[in-house]
Scaffold this active site. Sequence first.
Site, short mmCIF file in Angstrom:
data_model
loop_
_atom_site.label_atom_id
_atom_site.label_comp_id
_atom_site.label_asym_id
_atom_site.label_seq_id
_atom_site.Cartn_x
_atom_site.Cartn_y
_atom_site.Cartn_z
N ALA A 102 -3.83 0.22 -5.10
CA ALA A 102 -2.82 0.15 -6.29
C ALA A 102 -1.44 -0.30 -5.68
CB ALA A 102 -2.67 1.70 -6.83
N ASP A 103 -1.28 -0.85 -4.57
CA ASP A 103 0.09 -1.07 -4.11
C ASP A 103 -0.28 -2.42 -3.03
OD1 ASP A 103 2.82 -1.97 -4.26
OD2 ASP A 103 3.33 -0.70 -2.83
N CYS A 104 -1.36 -3.25 -3.19
CA CYS A 104 -2.16 -3.98 -2.09
C CYS A 104 -1.47 -5.29 -2.14
CB CYS A 104 -3.48 -3.72 -2.15
SG CYS A 104 -4.10 -4.82 -0.51
#
Length: 305
Positions: A201-203
Amino acid sequence: MTSPVEVPDRLVRTAVRWCGEEAARPWLAALPEVASEYLDRWGLTHERTVLPGGALSLTLLVRRADGTPATLKLGFVDRYTAHEAEALTMWAGHGAVRLLDADVPRGALLLERLQPDVSLRSLPEDRAMLEAVEVLRHLWIAPPDDCGIDLVADRAEVWTRSIPRRHAALGGPCPKALVDEAVSLCSGLAASQPSAVVLHADCHHGNILAAERAKWLAIDPRPMLGEPAFDLGALVRDRLTTVVAETRPQAVVRRRVTWLADSLDLDAERVRGWALVQALALGLWCVSAGDPAGEDLLSVAEWLA
């Protein structure tokens, strides 16, 4: 002699801007003492503080009692970061940094040592995207039945209310039609997801670091459970300053959507839709918080519409 713990200026700025004075200032003020506490508790020797460091975490390079290098991360705990340790435990070092110890309620994580100054940002974009895709393939695993990580569907439901409300409160910083499309996408995409996997979710490129036991490993997840297409939003809008400076930025963003979807055998329309929703939600939030990235994020959402 142990090096003094330093709270990076960047951490002070982002914590105050994103979390507010009331929540951020006490947490920031306590960090040096908290760092000393965990250095003692886990028998660690502080080598240096990572600068500029994380946006919402103090990161220290340390050595364990047996001389093994490690990283001590002291993070601000909120709904986005509360399940970081749970996700890292499930991944067990496959595609992500390995978790060595944790005090989850206080956001203290002892992690294997990676190369904090070498991320995918050091590579040309095309090569970085290839490496990022390979990392994500390892992270998308089925969660256990008792997994407590938040659902994408629940986040989408929140966005259907918060996006129109924030848009109105800010006086309409982007077209109302874009807001309407995002709300529609939230409902439609959330209700039609395939089986859920664990998402980072924050890659983005900055959250994938060089390592010893693998070429690249992910750090700093804000995990969720949902379809893989949701997880590509951060890559679609990655290196935002460079994208905005392009002659045809809309073409760059849309080309990323197509390439990422094809590389991972995903539906390009679902990748586009989730990337639009995320860019709009984050853009409106950044504008409300006085973050200069907000306007560029709203532009990304428009380019994806």
